[in-house]
Write an enzyme that holds these catalytic residues in place. Sequence first.
Site, PDB file in Angstrom:
ATOM      1  N   HIS A   9     -10.449  -5.208  -2.810  1.00  0.00           N
ATOM      2  CA  HIS A   9      -9.117  -5.282  -2.455  1.00  0.00           C
ATOM      3  C   HIS A   9      -9.207  -5.794  -1.164  1.00  0.00           C
ATOM      4  O   HIS A   9      -9.993  -5.375  -0.299  1.00  0.00           O
ATOM      5  CB  HIS A   9      -8.068  -3.983  -2.692  1.00  0.00           C
TER       6      HIS A   9
ATOM      7  N   ASN B 237     -13.080  -3.650   2.857  1.00  0.00           N
ATOM      8  CA  ASN B 237     -14.054  -2.692   2.867  1.00  0.00           C
ATOM      9  C   ASN B 237     -14.920  -2.702   1.850  1.00  0.00           C
ATOM     10  O   ASN B 237     -14.588  -2.855   0.584  1.00  0.00           O
ATOM     11  CB  ASN B 237     -13.551  -1.339   2.871  1.00  0.00           C
TER      12      ASN B 237
ATOM     13  N   ASP C 190       0.931  -1.011   0.015  1.00  0.00           N
ATOM     14  CA  ASP C 190      -0.142  -0.163  -0.049  1.00  0.00           C
ATOM     15  C   ASP C 190       0.848   1.215  -0.121  1.00  0.00           C
ATOM     16  O   ASP C 190       2.076   1.388   0.668  1.00  0.00           O
ATOM     17  CB  ASP C 190      -0.786  -0.013   1.144  1.00  0.00           C
ATOM     18  N   ILE C 191       0.557   2.240  -0.683  1.00  0.00           N
ATOM     19  CA  ILE C 191       1.408   3.490  -0.934  1.00  0.00           C
ATOM     20  C   ILE C 191       1.173   4.336   0.299  1.00  0.00           C
ATOM     21  O   ILE C 191       1.877   5.136   0.640  1.00  0.00           O
ATOM     22  CB  ILE C 191       1.116   4.272  -2.014  1.00  0.00           C
TER      23      ILE C 191
ATOM     24  N   VAL D 224     -11.848   2.595  -3.346  1.00  0.00           N
ATOM     25  CA  VAL D 224     -11.717   2.389  -4.645  1.00  0.00           C
ATOM     26  C   VAL D 224     -12.725   1.298  -4.958  1.00  0.00           C
ATOM     27  O   VAL D 224     -12.643   0.239  -4.507  1.00  0.00           O
ATOM     28  CB  VAL D 224     -10.352   1.971  -4.792  1.00  0.00           C
TER      29      VAL D 224
END
Length: 120
Positions: A104, A91, A33-34, A100
Amino acid sequence: MAYDPNNIFAKILRGEIPCKKVHEDDHTLAFHDINPQAPVHVLVIPKGAYVSMEDFTARASDGEIAALFRAVAQVAEMVGVTAEGWRMLANVGANGGQEVPHLHIHVFGGRRLGPMLVKG
């Protein structure tokens, strides 16, 4: 939430945005994750265009479903969190905190993670 083919994960899958890859197979991609929320924070995504867990389980093949969950477990092992414990989180929708519109699964670890939800 409708699938947006220009979401960030779709762009990563197309190679338009780079990622720090952890794992890839025919059906999944996992990458760091960024904006990590724990010392270990990896995202595992299906390569197909699925918005949410509901969409994925309704439309994905049995092979895609098995591959996603196997990838989550493999990633936890690969990043070294299985001995001390880890959390997976997906989520779904606005109230679930999904930002998003591509399914994921977060893999968190590397420290004590605390309660699942803040009371209130």
